[in-house]
Design a protein around this motif. Structure first.
Motif, PDB file in Angstrom:
ATOM      1  N   LEU A   1       3.537 -18.788   1.768  1.00  0.00           N
ATOM      2  CA  LEU A   1       3.119 -18.424   2.725  1.00  0.00           C
ATOM      3  C   LEU A   1       2.592 -17.154   1.749  1.00  0.00           C
ATOM      4  CD1 LEU A   1       3.734 -17.497   6.417  1.00  0.00           C
ATOM      5  CD2 LEU A   1       4.489 -15.280   4.549  1.00  0.00           C
ATOM      6  N   ASP A   2       1.448 -16.462   2.055  1.00  0.00           N
ATOM      7  CA  ASP A   2       0.729 -15.377   1.447  1.00  0.00           C
ATOM      8  C   ASP A   2      -0.176 -14.455   2.697  1.00  0.00           C
ATOM      9  OD1 ASP A   2      -0.293 -13.593   0.694  1.00  0.00           O
ATOM     10  OD2 ASP A   2      -1.280 -14.501  -1.305  1.00  0.00           O
ATOM     11  N   PRO A   3       0.917 -13.550   3.212  1.00  0.00           N
ATOM     12  CA  PRO A   3       0.478 -13.200   4.491  1.00  0.00           C
ATOM     13  C   PRO A   3      -0.966 -12.559   4.684  1.00  0.00           C
ATOM     14  CG  PRO A   3       3.138 -12.659   3.856  1.00  0.00           C
ATOM     15  CD  PRO A   3       1.516 -13.269   2.713  1.00  0.00           C
ATOM     16  N   GLU A   4      -2.032 -12.383   3.513  1.00  0.00           N
ATOM     17  CA  GLU A   4      -3.587 -11.030   3.199  1.00  0.00           C
ATOM     18  C   GLU A   4      -3.678 -12.277   4.944  1.00  0.00           C
ATOM     19  OE1 GLU A   4      -3.243  -9.118   1.423  1.00  0.00           O
ATOM     20  OE2 GLU A   4      -1.270  -9.323   0.723  1.00  0.00           O
TER      21      GLU A   4
ATOM     22  N   LEU B   1      -3.761 -12.728   7.542  1.00  0.00           N
ATOM     23  CA  LEU B   1      -3.498 -11.732   9.268  1.00  0.00           C
ATOM     24  C   LEU B   1      -4.851 -10.597   9.240  1.00  0.00           C
ATOM     25  CD1 LEU B   1      -0.438 -11.609  10.565  1.00  0.00           C
ATOM     26  CD2 LEU B   1      -2.210 -12.762  11.208  1.00  0.00           C
TER      27      LEU B   1
ATOM     28  N   HIS C   1      -0.149  -2.427   3.337  1.00  0.00           N
ATOM     29  CA  HIS C   1       0.131  -2.690   1.957  1.00  0.00           C
ATOM     30  C   HIS C   1       1.474  -3.338   1.630  1.00  0.00           C
ATOM     31  CE1 HIS C   1       1.396  -0.323  -1.609  1.00  0.00           C
ATOM     32  NE2 HIS C   1       2.998  -1.017  -1.650  1.00  0.00           N
ATOM     33  N   GLN C   2       1.173  -4.096   0.452  1.00  0.00           N
ATOM     34  CA  GLN C   2       2.024  -5.107  -0.133  1.00  0.00           C
ATOM     35  C   GLN C   2       2.329  -6.317   0.933  1.00  0.00           C
ATOM     36  OE1 GLN C   2       2.572  -5.660  -3.420  1.00  0.00           O
ATOM     37  NE2 GLN C   2       2.406  -3.865  -4.898  1.00  0.00           N
ATOM     38  N   MET C   3       2.265  -6.958   1.857  1.00  0.00           N
ATOM     39  CA  MET C   3       2.836  -7.732   3.069  1.00  0.00           C
ATOM     40  C   MET C   3       3.402  -9.273   2.239  1.00  0.00           C
ATOM     41  SD  MET C   3      -0.699  -7.093   5.256  1.00  0.00           S
ATOM     42  CE  MET C   3      -0.350  -8.567   6.415  1.00  0.00           C
ATOM     43  N   SER C   4       3.005  -9.760   1.003  1.00  0.00           N
ATOM     44  CA  SER C   4       3.016 -10.863   0.270  1.00  0.00           C
ATOM     45  C   SER C   4       5.170 -10.581   0.416  1.00  0.00           C
ATOM     46  CB  SER C   4       2.794 -11.368  -0.330  1.00  0.00           C
ATOM     47  OG  SER C   4       1.633 -11.438  -0.679  1.00  0.00           O
ATOM     48  N   TYR C   5       5.387 -11.780   0.287  1.00  0.00           N
ATOM     49  CA  TYR C   5       6.745 -11.639  -0.959  1.00  0.00           C
ATOM     50  C   TYR C   5       6.810 -11.178  -1.670  1.00  0.00           C
ATOM     51  CZ  TYR C   5       8.014 -14.771   3.454  1.00  0.00           C
ATOM     52  OH  TYR C   5       8.486 -15.321   4.425  1.00  0.00           O
TER      53      TYR C   5
ATOM     54  N   GLY D   1       2.794 -10.884   9.671  1.00  0.00           N
ATOM     55  CA  GLY D   1       2.733 -10.804   8.507  1.00  0.00           C
ATOM     56  C   GLY D   1       3.438 -10.336   7.567  1.00  0.00           C
ATOM     57  N   HIS D   2       3.718  -9.461   7.556  1.00  0.00           N
ATOM     58  CA  HIS D   2       4.848  -8.345   6.893  1.00  0.00           C
ATOM     59  C   HIS D   2       6.237  -8.991   6.193  1.00  0.00           C
ATOM     60  CE1 HIS D   2       1.635  -6.099   8.546  1.00  0.00           C
ATOM     61  NE2 HIS D   2       1.663  -4.984   7.309  1.00  0.00           N
ATOM     62  N   ALA D   3       5.689 -10.046   4.865  1.00  0.00           N
ATOM     63  CA  ALA D   3       6.983 -10.775   4.390  1.00  0.00           C
ATOM     64  C   ALA D   3       7.366  -9.852   3.448  1.00  0.00           C
ATOM     65  CB  ALA D   3       6.251 -11.780   3.724  1.00  0.00           C
TER      66      ALA D   3
END
Lengths: 471, 471
Positions: free
Chosen positions: B99-102, B104, A137-141, B302-304
């Protein structure tokens, strides 16, 4: 004939049983509640921990203290101990220092319900405030590559203010931060002049919220400097051309009064800290419509640990500078905190007046007990409490602030904190708030256990004082 | 006789049916998975949203964009649109900025599984990383009235470092902050001298992580001041008596190199930013054992958006001063972020080498495609990549950094960013990192869609360059 009756009874039973079978099968494979897949394990885990019984004097948490194996144990309230928090610690000190927001949900625990079934409204509250989060869920900044802040959360915040009537939010900007602490700091940075040789003077009027002073001093720079009590600067002519930033805590912490700004004029910026401007603490005379208004989840639903505060801002430039602050300081705010707030504020909206009324009744009854106890004494007094019209309740009512601002009236009791400490009560010293040490702040927003012990200790202190008087 | 057979058949059916019913009843009231109460509604809600199909080019979130009614809609990746993100936007710009940690968890969505069943390890991952939060979970500011920070989370962090072998944590203090951003700032404040007339000089060596510069400048005060490139100060005699703070980003952002400190000595404090010191980005030659080491969840799982970073600290005074910073700045860190990290890091431990290997294979294959594409060109080059021994994989291997540090080799391509922009590729300018504009940073840690489009655009640019050459 006999057999025929028996077999037709069998048949009836069989048909009934098969229908029951079908109902179970329908429930399992079609009914929503049995279709759970990836969330099931986490849900069972959370409910198992929630069901750990702590005698109403503590709680067990998923990420709480773990003593034996992998099973969390009870985290007990101040004066309780034992594996299920059932043992009272004799001569324990009454803790009236700071906020413990558990008071808002004191009787709403699943583990308590095992022994004492809740009213349906409380069960609803439990269900509507629960949250399930997928691992991805909602990993991005950002949300959708645009903002650190959830637009959906801002919408819900506006709805809550509209339903309570405590702030104007139409055509205003909303920004989030890690509690009102970070939001207040962001506002001070954002309201400071750029490229100036003399830093802005940041002032607060006595008694003030200590964090405003400590934080401004900690971050002081070429941009701003903490300059103490606002009254000290009021009539000084050199202030008319100086950039001033006044932080107005209203209702005030420590004394709950609806404070107003002391400074006005073209060089003055005002930040209204409205953390306590909710109907459980104060009458709401009108929706506030200030330039910068700061609120926090911790004083609304009690979720202090979520660290979620917000500002409602009129000016776009100020908003943009606060956004820069949030980026520089922490690259926005935890999305988990935003999601939790989203869920909780939606639950608040669903319950209507419910949560405010629950909290108000709790505060009101605590104040009644406190006032009754202190009224027996000539040695102590409480802050003023003049009734005002409250638009939320549509009636005239008194304050029910989060804190009592207790004064020791005797001349020999100059150190009121020490007087209380000797009676096994921990408050917070008056001088921290810029006031004299004849004052102590007592927190009424702690667990029921803490409050009960506070009243007991106060009562003992006051009764002994009467004993002295009769001698 | 006939009736008797019929009735005994009935009896058998009835007994069977009753047994089946009993099994259902046992399942519902005794079996773990059917005992759910307060979490059930939230679990159904979360699974329903997770199952919204976005064609593998987007996601729907509980608190995501809502267009029709109360149902969230798909939040599409950069170059996709439509209700289910299935429409590609032609001539769309390749986004390689940030970064877009998706990347991962690209193929681990429940909605994708509906069409393409996952491997069991991925399903396990989904289940083990899911989180259920009760409405009343951890409402207080502190854990057990003591600390803003979860001891249980600190334990898990130590276990993760021990299992990866990238940092020494025994007899070290651990503090949390809102991402490495807030932790780095806390470290700079904490390492600055108290009561000094000359602020500490904060330096970083080119190419450096831009936030270090921006943040230090933003918060600069009597305590510290940003003084630019570390090499500029290296041989100046006036530095031997000055307080210096060097921030060493290692592996470095932008170029992935395992940087070392330039300054040493009694007046020098060093902060190692180890955000990328994980086996999916770099060989791990040995566990790091520096005075202050900073890590973040964003580059690990990856959970920014969770905003959860930490520092591992040798000195108790530095730790205590960082604690003060965290109190002054934001009264600790969101407990929701800490709980999420607790759950995710436990899932990492459960999976063993799994998540690192998944991420490493993703990075490795992206680097192979990038190197292959750039190797066709004389116009562009990539950073050095000398193999090193990695204790995690027990073998010699190359870097697989989060970013490519691309250089435009032709003299006329002084503005490399503009060259790429003309080819519909957005990177990040070299001068932001203190380097020349002949460099551009390209992010390889974005969605598979973003990476595929980046490679396509780069390939086109390079092929056309070759076409020029043959003329």
């Amino acid at each position: 004939m006999m057999k025929s009756i028996v077999s037709s009874k069998y048949l009836a039973c069989l048909v009934g049983s098969i229908i029951l079978n079908l109902l179970f099968i329908i429930n399992i494979y079609v009914g929503g509640q049995w279709k759970l897949s990836w969330s099931l394990g986490a849900a069972i885990e959370a409910e198992t921990v929630a069901a750990i019984y702590c005698s109403g004097h503590g709680r067990a948490y998923l990420d709480g203290l773990v003593v034996v194996g992998n099973k969390p144990v009870c985290d007990c309230n101040t004066c309780f101990t034992g594996p299920d928090c059932s043992q009272f610690i004799p001569h324990c000190t009454a803790n009236a220092d700071g906020l413990d927001p558990e008071y808002l949900t004191a009787r709403k625990l699943p583990s308590d319900q095992l022994r004492d079934p809740p009213a349906s409204s409380e069960a609803l509250h439990l269900a509507s405030s629960a949250l399930v989060v997928a691992g991805w869920h909602q990993m991005s900044y950002t949300y959708g590559g645009q903002s650190f802040f959830s637009k959906e959360l801002a919408k819900v915040v506006r709805k809550v203010h509209a339903s309570v009537g405590n702030a104007v939010t139409q055509n205003r900007f909303i920004i989030f931060g890690a509690g009102s602490t970070q939001v207040l700091s962001a506002a001070v940075f954002a309201l400071s002049p750029e490229n100036t040789s003399s830093p802005a003077k940041v002032v607060t009027s006595v008694p003030y919220y200590p964090v405003d002073k400590q934080q401004t001093q900690y971050f002081s720079s070429q941009k701003f400097k903490y300059e103490g009590d606002a009254y000290r600067w009021k009539n000084r002519s050199d202030c008319s051309s100086t950039n001033m930033i006044e932080i107005v805590t209203s209702p005030n912490n420590p004394d709950g009064q609806l404070k107003k700004a002391i400074f006005h004029g073209p060089n003055v910026k005002t930040i209204y800290d409205h953390a306590y401007y909710w109907p459980h603490f104060t009458p709401i005379p009108a929706p506030s419509d200030e330039d910068v208004m700061v609120f926090t989840l911790s004083k609304l639903t009690g979720h202090a640990g979520t660290r979620l505060g917000w500002a409602v801002i009129k000016d776009e430039t100020v908003f943009n500078r606060m956004m820069i602050h949030m980026r520089m300081n922490s690259m926005g705010v935890s999305k988990d905190a935003q999601l939790r707030a989203f869920k909780l504020l939606n639950a608040v909206l669903e319950e209507g007046i419910g949560i405010f009324d629950f909290a108000y009744q709790t505060m009101k009854s605590r104040w009644e007990r406190l006032v009754q106890t202190v009224s027996l004494s000539n040695r102590f007094s409480l802050q003023e409490n003049n009734p005002q019209y409250c638009t939320f309740y549509n009636k005239v009512r008194r304050l029910s602030p989060a804190y009592a601002w207790l004064k020791c009236e005797r001349e020999e009791d100059k150190d009121c904190y020490a007087v209380l400490e000797a009676a096994n009560i921990i408050g917070r010293q008056g001088n921290l708030f810029g006031a004299e040490d004849g004052y102590v702040r007592l927190s009424l927003v702690r667990t029921q256990d803490d409050f009960d012990i506070l009243i007991e200790r106060l009562h003992k202190l006051i009764t002994e004082e009467d004993g002295d008087k009769t001698m």
